[in-house]
Write an enzyme that holds these catalytic residues in place. Structure first.
Site, PDB file in Angstrom:
ATOM      1  N   TYR A 127      59.373   7.548  -6.533  1.00 25.63           N
ATOM      2  CA  TYR A 127      59.065   6.748  -5.342  1.00 25.63           C
ATOM      3  C   TYR A 127      58.594   7.642  -4.195  1.00 25.63           C
ATOM      4  O   TYR A 127      57.549   7.407  -3.594  1.00 25.63           O
ATOM      5  CB  TYR A 127      60.306   5.953  -4.919  1.00 25.63           C
ATOM      6  CG  TYR A 127      60.111   5.142  -3.666  1.00 25.63           C
ATOM      7  CD1 TYR A 127      59.416   3.951  -3.700  1.00 25.63           C
ATOM      8  CD2 TYR A 127      60.610   5.582  -2.446  1.00 25.63           C
ATOM      9  CE1 TYR A 127      59.219   3.203  -2.546  1.00 25.63           C
ATOM     10  CE2 TYR A 127      60.425   4.843  -1.292  1.00 25.63           C
ATOM     11  CZ  TYR A 127      59.736   3.655  -1.347  1.00 25.63           C
ATOM     12  OH  TYR A 127      59.539   2.920  -0.210  1.00 25.63           O
ATOM     13  N   SER A 166      56.569   4.471   3.881  1.00 27.31           N
ATOM     14  CA  SER A 166      58.014   4.279   3.901  1.00 27.31           C
ATOM     15  C   SER A 166      58.611   5.479   4.605  1.00 27.31           C
ATOM     16  O   SER A 166      57.984   6.539   4.657  1.00 27.31           O
ATOM     17  CB  SER A 166      58.541   4.226   2.466  1.00 27.31           C
ATOM     18  OG  SER A 166      59.944   4.354   2.419  1.00 27.31           O
TER      19      SER A 166
END
Length: 157
Positions: free
Chosen positions: A27, A14
């Site tokens: 995350y 990501s």
């Protein structure tokens, strides 16, 4: 892949493996770790003719934002971080952001490029905001980036 002395490992991380947002440590920690794992594996696998590439998606039109917002509010609604959680959750649900998110097909396209390239890039940043935010993180000092990100998610001051 080692036996045939060719191949491409594709890891999907990501842009969150290069940047950070408030209340996203859980995350970002996983994405930063996958970036490091991929970098190590790339060096380790090179002598065997195996490439390792990372796909770094930005904003993609999925249900992820709403799910993350719901969990964030549920876990932080009554604590010291309630105001921050509300601001970040609101940003995650923002229609303005959702309207700009890229279709999932941009990730499939990046994977296709990576596996069909004779000499693939080590990273493919794609999807809404990925390239500019990663570039901004590279050029801004830490506290300046903190300020930009905090304002972007509407953090209380």
């Amino acid at each position: 892949m080692r036996a045939q002395r060719s191949g491409t490992v594709v890891n999907i991380t990501s842009m969150g493996g290069k940047i950070y947002t408030p209340l996203g440590g859980w995350y970002h920690g996983t994405k930063f770790a996958l970036e490091a794992l991929s970098d190590c594996l790339r060096v380790e696998a090179k002598p065997f003719g195996v490439d390792v590439v990372v796909i770094e998606p930005g904003g993609i039109a999925t249900e992820w934002g709403g799910i993350a917002a719901d969990k964030l509010e549920k876990s932080s609604a009554d604590g010291a971080y309630a105001a921050q959680a509300k601001a970040v959750a609101s940003s995650l649900r923002s229609e303005a952001n959702a309207d700009r998110n890229s279709p999932p097909s941009v990730i499939a396209d990046a994977i296709g490029k990576a596996v069909s390239a004779r000499r693939p890039k080590t990273r493919y940043a794609t999807g809404f905001g990925a390239r500019p935010l990663i570039a901004l993180r590279r050029i801004l000092p830490d506290r300046a980036f903190d300020s930009v990100i905090s304002r972007a998610v509407g953090m209380p001051r």
